[in-house]
Design a protein around this motif. Structure first.
Motif, PDB file in Angstrom:
ATOM      1  N   CYS A  69      15.322 -32.873  22.411  1.00 44.16           N
ATOM      2  CA  CYS A  69      15.668 -31.714  21.589  1.00 44.16           C
ATOM      3  C   CYS A  69      16.338 -30.677  22.483  1.00 44.16           C
ATOM      4  O   CYS A  69      15.687 -29.828  23.059  1.00 44.16           O
ATOM      5  N   PRO A  70      17.661 -30.782  22.644  1.00 43.29           N
ATOM      6  CA  PRO A  70      18.359 -29.862  23.544  1.00 43.29           C
ATOM      7  C   PRO A  70      18.291 -28.427  23.036  1.00 43.29           C
ATOM      8  O   PRO A  70      18.087 -28.223  21.837  1.00 43.29           O
ATOM      9  N   PRO A  71      18.460 -27.475  23.915  1.00 42.53           N
ATOM     10  CA  PRO A  71      18.416 -26.091  23.460  1.00 42.53           C
ATOM     11  C   PRO A  71      19.605 -25.797  22.566  1.00 42.53           C
ATOM     12  O   PRO A  71      20.608 -26.482  22.622  1.00 42.53           O
ATOM     13  N   LEU A  72      19.480 -24.765  21.743  1.00 48.56           N
ATOM     14  CA  LEU A  72      20.621 -24.337  20.949  1.00 48.56           C
ATOM     15  C   LEU A  72      21.761 -24.027  21.893  1.00 48.56           C
ATOM     16  O   LEU A  72      21.544 -23.500  22.974  1.00 48.56           O
ATOM     17  N   GLU A  73      22.970 -24.322  21.462  1.00 47.70           N
ATOM     18  CA  GLU A  73      24.144 -24.056  22.296  1.00 47.70           C
ATOM     19  C   GLU A  73      24.091 -22.635  22.855  1.00 47.70           C
ATOM     20  O   GLU A  73      24.337 -22.387  24.016  1.00 47.70           O
ATOM     21  N   SER A  74      23.723 -21.722  21.985  1.00 49.77           N
ATOM     22  CA  SER A  74      23.833 -20.312  22.362  1.00 49.77           C
ATOM     23  C   SER A  74      22.759 -19.867  23.339  1.00 49.77           C
ATOM     24  O   SER A  74      22.796 -18.746  23.799  1.00 49.77           O
ATOM     25  N   THR A  75      21.789 -20.701  23.638  1.00 51.26           N
ATOM     26  CA  THR A  75      20.763 -20.237  24.567  1.00 51.26           C
ATOM     27  C   THR A  75      21.099 -20.570  26.008  1.00 51.26           C
ATOM     28  O   THR A  75      20.416 -20.160  26.915  1.00 51.26           O
ATOM     29  N   VAL A  76      22.149 -21.347  26.211  1.00 53.49           N
ATOM     30  CA  VAL A  76      22.535 -21.640  27.583  1.00 53.49           C
ATOM     31  C   VAL A  76      23.865 -20.957  27.875  1.00 53.49           C
ATOM     32  O   VAL A  76      24.853 -21.216  27.209  1.00 53.49           O
ATOM     33  N   LEU A  77      23.864 -20.083  28.836  1.00 57.24           N
ATOM     34  CA  LEU A  77      25.089 -19.353  29.130  1.00 57.24           C
ATOM     35  C   LEU A  77      26.088 -20.237  29.839  1.00 57.24           C
ATOM     36  O   LEU A  77      25.740 -21.060  30.655  1.00 57.24           O
ATOM     37  N   GLU A  78      27.352 -19.985  29.513  1.00 57.04           N
ATOM     38  CA  GLU A  78      28.435 -20.807  30.010  1.00 57.04           C
ATOM     39  C   GLU A  78      28.597 -20.750  31.538  1.00 57.04           C
ATOM     40  O   GLU A  78      28.605 -21.774  32.200  1.00 57.04           O
ATOM     41  N   ASP A  79      28.625 -19.561  32.104  1.00 50.60           N
ATOM     42  CA  ASP A  79      29.058 -19.474  33.497  1.00 50.60           C
ATOM     43  C   ASP A  79      28.011 -19.934  34.507  1.00 50.60           C
ATOM     44  O   ASP A  79      28.242 -20.824  35.280  1.00 50.60           O
ATOM     45  N   THR A  80      26.878 -19.281  34.524  1.00 42.76           N
ATOM     46  CA  THR A  80      25.916 -19.567  35.578  1.00 42.76           C
ATOM     47  C   THR A  80      24.521 -19.264  35.116  1.00 42.76           C
ATOM     48  O   THR A  80      24.260 -19.073  33.948  1.00 42.76           O
ATOM     49  N   GLY A  81      23.657 -19.170  36.063  1.00 40.78           N
ATOM     50  CA  GLY A  81      22.253 -18.966  35.756  1.00 40.78           C
ATOM     51  C   GLY A  81      21.826 -17.518  35.796  1.00 40.78           C
ATOM     52  O   GLY A  81      22.615 -16.623  35.585  1.00 40.78           O
ATOM     53  N   PRO A  82      20.561 -17.319  36.089  1.00 35.63           N
ATOM     54  CA  PRO A  82      20.000 -15.976  36.042  1.00 35.63           C
ATOM     55  C   PRO A  82      20.698 -15.025  37.000  1.00 35.63           C
ATOM     56  O   PRO A  82      21.257 -15.424  38.011  1.00 35.63           O
ATOM     57  N   ALA A  83      20.665 -13.766  36.643  1.00 37.74           N
ATOM     58  CA  ALA A  83      21.373 -12.762  37.419  1.00 37.74           C
ATOM     59  C   ALA A  83      20.754 -12.562  38.789  1.00 37.74           C
ATOM     60  O   ALA A  83      21.443 -12.404  39.772  1.00 37.74           O
ATOM     61  N   ALA A  84      19.452 -12.532  38.826  1.00 39.27           N
ATOM     62  CA  ALA A  84      18.804 -12.246  40.096  1.00 39.27           C
ATOM     63  C   ALA A  84      19.056 -13.407  41.029  1.00 39.27           C
ATOM     64  O   ALA A  84      18.806 -14.545  40.695  1.00 39.27           O
ATOM     65  N   ALA A  85      19.608 -13.103  42.171  1.00 39.85           N
ATOM     66  CA  ALA A  85      19.869 -14.165  43.121  1.00 39.85           C
ATOM     67  C   ALA A  85      18.997 -13.945  44.333  1.00 39.85           C
ATOM     68  O   ALA A  85      19.267 -13.079  45.136  1.00 39.85           O
ATOM     69  N   VAL A  86      17.932 -14.672  44.416  1.00 41.41           N
ATOM     70  CA  VAL A  86      17.128 -14.580  45.613  1.00 41.41           C
ATOM     71  C   VAL A  86      17.550 -15.768  46.450  1.00 41.41           C
ATOM     72  O   VAL A  86      17.112 -16.872  46.250  1.00 41.41           O
ATOM     73  N   ASP A  87      18.476 -15.521  47.331  1.00 40.39           N
ATOM     74  CA  ASP A  87      19.099 -16.611  48.048  1.00 40.39           C
ATOM     75  C   ASP A  87      18.685 -16.482  49.496  1.00 40.39           C
ATOM     76  O   ASP A  87      19.166 -15.615  50.199  1.00 40.39           O
ATOM     77  N   GLY A  88      17.789 -17.314  49.940  1.00 38.59           N
ATOM     78  CA  GLY A  88      17.187 -17.020  51.227  1.00 38.59           C
ATOM     79  C   GLY A  88      16.514 -15.681  51.078  1.00 38.59           C
ATOM     80  O   GLY A  88      15.533 -15.555  50.370  1.00 38.59           O
ATOM     81  N   GLU A  89      17.099 -14.655  51.656  1.00 39.51           N
ATOM     82  CA  GLU A  89      16.473 -13.345  51.562  1.00 39.51           C
ATOM     83  C   GLU A  89      17.269 -12.366  50.703  1.00 39.51           C
ATOM     84  O   GLU A  89      16.871 -11.230  50.551  1.00 39.51           O
ATOM     85  N   ASP A  90      18.422 -12.776  50.158  1.00 36.12           N
ATOM     86  CA  ASP A  90      19.225 -11.833  49.389  1.00 36.12           C
ATOM     87  C   ASP A  90      18.716 -11.682  47.965  1.00 36.12           C
ATOM     88  O   ASP A  90      18.348 -12.649  47.326  1.00 36.12           O
ATOM     89  N   MET A  91      18.753 -10.444  47.501  1.00 35.82           N
ATOM     90  CA  MET A  91      18.277 -10.155  46.152  1.00 35.82           C
ATOM     91  C   MET A  91      19.288  -9.221  45.510  1.00 35.82           C
ATOM     92  O   MET A  91      19.527  -8.131  46.016  1.00 35.82           O
ATOM     93  N   VAL A  92      19.945  -9.679  44.467  1.00 41.75           N
ATOM     94  CA  VAL A  92      20.960  -8.844  43.826  1.00 41.75           C
ATOM     95  C   VAL A  92      20.818  -8.927  42.309  1.00 41.75           C
ATOM     96  O   VAL A  92      20.897 -10.000  41.736  1.00 41.75           O
ATOM     97  N   ASP A  93      20.546  -7.834  41.676  1.00 42.42           N
ATOM     98  CA  ASP A  93      20.621  -7.753  40.225  1.00 42.42           C
ATOM     99  C   ASP A  93      21.080  -6.330  39.892  1.00 42.42           C
ATOM    100  O   ASP A  93      21.297  -5.539  40.808  1.00 42.42           O
ATOM    101  N   PRO A  94      21.255  -6.005  38.599  1.00 43.40           N
ATOM    102  CA  PRO A  94      21.821  -4.677  38.311  1.00 43.40           C
ATOM    103  C   PRO A  94      20.982  -3.509  38.834  1.00 43.40           C
ATOM    104  O   PRO A  94      21.455  -2.384  38.865  1.00 43.40           O
ATOM    105  N   TRP A  95      19.747  -3.774  39.235  1.00 43.87           N
ATOM    106  CA  TRP A  95      18.904  -2.645  39.649  1.00 43.87           C
ATOM    107  C   TRP A  95      18.459  -2.696  41.106  1.00 43.87           C
ATOM    108  O   TRP A  95      17.974  -1.719  41.633  1.00 43.87           O
TER     109      TRP A  95
END
Ligand code: TRP
Length: 473
Positions: A65-91
């Motif tokens: 039962c795949p998710p509704l088309e509209s629940t998966v965003l086209e470009d990428t994943g979650p905004a918060a990027a905790v990449d190693g030690e980097d953390m970037v979101d709007p706040w």
């Protein structure tokens, strides 16, 4: 705000497939009575995939039962990027590296494109102007669809600029000017309309401030923005609190966007939780709406097909990933983007300047003396502890905040290069480097203050009145 596990697979519509095959693998291993360690490993991966799936879609995974088309965003994943030690979101922006956030990794994470030499050259060719130092030096380092904007522009199809500011206090610092300085250059270079959104509503929802104060800060900030030199005949500045109520067309777009984004999506993108007020949850649609030209019928005569280009700091990208996902579903072009790096705090590139910490920032209201003291006292230095050592081993410009600031504000490429070399070789001392920065900042801030003084209430009112601009659409 919660971040994604950097080792997790890219959240995308592909996820259910890998989940399905992993589920099948577990079942096969069990029926074939495989070694326990193998089964355990396969189960562990399956659980992890399910957790990732839930984080992205906000739904529990149900086989087949795949998710509704509209629940998966086209470009990428979650905004918060905790990449190693980097953390970037709007706040939030933070990293443990003294050189600052790893922007190349951010491009990969956010799924945007690098502003490479080829693009900079192309902007120069198309516009016939020397690229702004922010482009020459990789400060606007990432983009979405810039080539498409230039393709269209070459065929005489115009576009418009949209940027904004969240007016959280009267005090603006030099970091806040970066998008505006660059936007002014884009406006002059391409001769196109510009809309500037002041999100007083956003600051009311997020901060402990009254509506009146937020609106007042919007008007005060507008003066600093106007002082950057925008042309009143080509620029519309608006407070959300004013314009939302005054423009039926703007509000209609807000509602359209709201209908096409689910709570699961904004949870995935912005990390909203159950105890966030509903104003926050609905707000992203308000930041998205200016990306569509028919939100400004007085400027674009009701046309909905004028391409929008948004210069902004990379932390605003989550809003516009959402916008770009919605756009084709409501019949509008996706906005293009140009992203800038952050302006580092005086104490070091681990975090960005913050208006709430006076010592971390150079304010637009600082006196020459305050600028001098702040730089001398607080600007993190890549120099060595003693003059002898510094002469012998040289300083490190890559972690030196004074040098970083010069890359933002010193126009002359050769001078900048010489400073870098001399600092790295030890010929230039920290005190001397700081003096170069002070000598660059003082006249710049004084000139800004002079221009701001010239901005009258009448001018602000004119910039902020919905009206046609000097363009024919
Ligand atoms: N949310 C932004 C802030 O807090 C303000 C903003 C609104 C903005 N629209 C924008 C910034 C478009 C860049 C581009 O500062």
């Amino acid at each position: 705000m919660r971040g994604a596990d950097p080792s997790s697979p890219n959240p995308s519509p592909v996820l259910p497939k890998s989940l399905t095959s992993q589920g099948e693998l577990v079942r096969t291993l069990k029926t074939e009575k495989a070694v326990k360690a193998d089964i355990d490993a396969a189960v562990k991966l399956l659980l992890k995939l399910k957790a990732d799936y839930k984080q992205v879609t906000g739904q529990d995974y149900k086989a087949g039962c795949p998710p509704l088309e509209s629940t998966v965003l086209e470009d990428t994943g979650p905004a918060a990027a905790v990449d190693g030690e980097d953390m970037v979101d709007p706040w939030n922006v933070s990293t443990t590296s003294a050189k600052g956030v790893d922007y190349d990794k951010l491009i990969v994470r956010f799924g945007s494109s690098k502003v490479d030499q080829e693009l900079v050259d192309r902007i120069e060719r198309v516009s016939g102007k020397k690229p702004h130092r922010f482009l020459r030096r990789g400060i606007f380092f990432s983009h979405r669809d810039m080539h498409q904007v230039l393709d269209a522009y070459e065929k005489n199809k115009s576009f418009y600029l949209y940027t904004g500011r969240g007016p959280s206090s009267e005090a603006m610092h030099v970091g806040h000017l970066i998008p505006f300085i660059f936007t002014k250059w884009l406006q002059d270079t391409f001769d196109i309309p510009l809309v500037i959104q002041l999100t007083d509503d956003e600051k009311y929802l997020w901060k402990d401030l009254s509506l009146e104060d937020c609106h007042r800060y919007a008007v005060e900030n507008a003066k600093d923005i106007i002082a950057c030199g925008f042309d009143v005949n080509k620029t519309f500045i608006f407070s959300d609190l004013d314009y939302m109520g005054a423009s039926p067309d703007f509000y209609r777009n807000v509602v359209k966007i709201q209908k096409h984004v689910t709570f699961n999506q904004v949870k995935g993108i912005f990390g909203f939780g159950d105890s966030d007020c509903i104003g926050k949850i609905a707000f992203p649609a308000i930041q998205a709406a200016p990306s569509f030209s028919n939100s400004f019928p007085q400027i674009f005569k009701g046309r909905k097909d004028i391409q929008c280009l948004i210069p902004c700091a990379i932390d605003q990208d989550p809003y516009f990933r959402m916008t770009r996902d919605v756009a084709p579903r409501i019949g509008y072009p996706k906005p293009a983007l140009l992203h800038s790096t952050f302006f580092p705090a005086l104490q070091g590139a681990q975090t960005k300047m913050s208006a709430s910490d006076a010592n971390s920032s150079i304010f637009l209201t600082d006196t020459p003396k305050q600028i001098k003291n702040k730089v001398n006292k607080h600007a993190f230095s890549g120099g060595k502890d003693t003059i002898e050592e510094h002469r012998k081993y040289g300083g490190n410009p890559d972690v030196d905040v004074s040098f970083m600031y010069l890359t933002f504000f010193l126009e002359d490429d050769e001078q900048l290069d010489k400073i870098r070399q001399d600092y790295a070789s030890g010929a230039l001392l920290t005190g001397e480097l700081k003096k170069r920065l002070i000598d660059t900042l003082q006249p710049m801030i004084t000139a800004h203050q002079e221009r701001r003084k010239q901005v009258t209430e009448e001018m602000v009112l004119k910039f902020m009145t919905p009206r046609p601009l000097d363009f024919n659409f």
